[in-house]
Write a protein that holds these residues in place. Structure first.
Motif, PDB file in Angstrom:
ATOM      1  N   ASP A  45     -14.282  -4.833 -34.887  1.00  0.00           N
ATOM      2  CA  ASP A  45     -14.085  -3.931 -36.031  1.00  0.00           C
ATOM      3  C   ASP A  45     -15.138  -3.582 -36.709  1.00  0.00           C
ATOM      4  O   ASP A  45     -15.080  -3.174 -38.143  1.00  0.00           O
ATOM      5  CB  ASP A  45     -12.985  -4.728 -36.950  1.00  0.00           C
ATOM      6  N   GLY A  46     -16.428  -3.592 -35.899  1.00  0.00           N
ATOM      7  CA  GLY A  46     -17.599  -3.171 -36.603  1.00  0.00           C
ATOM      8  C   GLY A  46     -18.076  -4.320 -37.288  1.00  0.00           C
ATOM      9  O   GLY A  46     -19.524  -4.093 -37.940  1.00  0.00           O
ATOM     10  N   ARG A  47     -17.779  -5.463 -37.234  1.00  0.00           N
ATOM     11  CA  ARG A  47     -18.260  -6.672 -37.964  1.00  0.00           C
ATOM     12  C   ARG A  47     -18.604  -7.565 -36.895  1.00  0.00           C
ATOM     13  O   ARG A  47     -18.070  -7.718 -35.778  1.00  0.00           O
ATOM     14  CB  ARG A  47     -17.217  -7.045 -39.063  1.00  0.00           C
ATOM     15  N   THR A  48     -19.673  -8.578 -37.376  1.00  0.00           N
ATOM     16  CA  THR A  48     -20.228  -9.751 -36.571  1.00  0.00           C
ATOM     17  C   THR A  48     -20.244 -10.955 -37.272  1.00  0.00           C
ATOM     18  O   THR A  48     -20.616 -10.795 -38.402  1.00  0.00           O
ATOM     19  CB  THR A  48     -21.403  -9.147 -36.037  1.00  0.00           C
ATOM     20  N   GLU A  49     -19.445 -12.085 -36.734  1.00  0.00           N
ATOM     21  CA  GLU A  49     -19.654 -13.228 -37.548  1.00  0.00           C
ATOM     22  C   GLU A  49     -20.917 -13.967 -37.140  1.00  0.00           C
ATOM     23  O   GLU A  49     -21.009 -14.170 -35.811  1.00  0.00           O
ATOM     24  CB  GLU A  49     -18.372 -14.092 -37.440  1.00  0.00           C
ATOM     25  N   VAL A  50     -21.961 -14.450 -37.650  1.00  0.00           N
ATOM     26  CA  VAL A  50     -22.978 -15.210 -37.373  1.00  0.00           C
ATOM     27  C   VAL A  50     -22.663 -16.625 -37.633  1.00  0.00           C
ATOM     28  O   VAL A  50     -22.665 -16.704 -38.967  1.00  0.00           O
ATOM     29  CB  VAL A  50     -24.279 -14.651 -38.248  1.00  0.00           C
TER      30      VAL A  50
END
Lengths: 143, 107
Positions: A101-106
């Protein structure tokens, strides 16, 4: 062994975040702890398994320097980055999870945690510390 | 008092278990015998003794040699060291990601 986990979601693609974590020009903007700077010339990135990852952070108040020396073990753009501290053997594994959704979890996992320096603490703070510890190792830290 | 790497590993391993954390919390209120520690848990004194051995090896507790009872007492300093390391480490990564987020805004 306990594995320490730190999670953070960014509004960026895995590829951009991987680039930020592995490019001196980007790293110099955010790597050093607060109160320190990590100048571009102080960062070595040899992005391949067995390659060096070294950063020398300079304390802004007294000019003292601290060097972190590590070696990359896994380099898998844009999903995974693993390095090992040369001095302590501590392993740091960073996983970039695309949330689509355009986000990334690091997700930063650390294992083989190193020695620490003593910090005497009153018995009164013990239960608080224990609860904090439990929360940390069961949930990971979400900031 | 600096902690050797292996010592800290023992501390983290010992603290990873919820029963052992509960035992430590009980001991934070005062010394207790194995019998007293076993009472609130649905487990045998033998099972509690095994947990105590792990905590003792990590030097999170010490046990006096008083007759047969051997009361346990807490060594809070050791836990404080482990928590201190974790807090410092967490802070470093939290601030690093704060700066990374700000940096991403500029790209």
């Amino acid at each position: 062994m306990t594995e320490l986990t730190f999670r953070r979601i960014h509004r960026a693609t895995p590829d951009l975040l991987f680039t930020c974590m592995t490019t001196p020009e980007h790293l110099s903007h955010f790597w050093g702890p607060d109160g320190t700077t990590t100048p571009l010339e102080n960062i070595t990135v040899d992005l391949r398994p067995g390659g060096a990852f070294e950063t020398t952070m300079v304390n802004q108040s007294d000019g003292s320097a601290y060097t972190m020396r590590a070696v990359y073990l896994e380099v898998e753009r844009p999903v995974r980055l693993v390095w090992q501290d040369v001095d302590s053997d501590m392993l740091t594994r960073i996983t970039f999870v695309d949330l689509h959704d355009g986000r990334t979890e690091v997700v930063t996992h650390q294992s083989r945690v190193p020695a620490t320096v003593a910090s005497p603490q009153a018995q009164a703070g013990f239960v608080t510390s224990l609860a904090r510890f439990a929360a940390y190792i069961t949930d990971g830290a979400r900031a | 008092m600096a902690v050797l790497e292996d010592d800290l590993t023992l501390v983290f391993t010992a603290l990873a278990d919820p029963t052992r954390r509960a035992i430590l919390e009980r001991l934070s209120h005062g010394d207790a015998t194995v019998h007293q520690l076993a009472a609130p848990f649905a487990m045998s004194q033998q099972a509690v003794s095994k947990h105590l051995l792990v905590l003792e090896r990590a030097q999170l507790i010490s046990r006096a040699r008083v007759g047969q009872s051997r009361p346990c007492s807490l060594d809070a300093g050791r836990l404080a060291e482990a928590v201190s390391w974790i807090e410092t480490n967490r802070q470093v990564w939290a601030e690093r990601h704060d700066r990374l987020a700000a940096h991403l805004e500029t790209l």
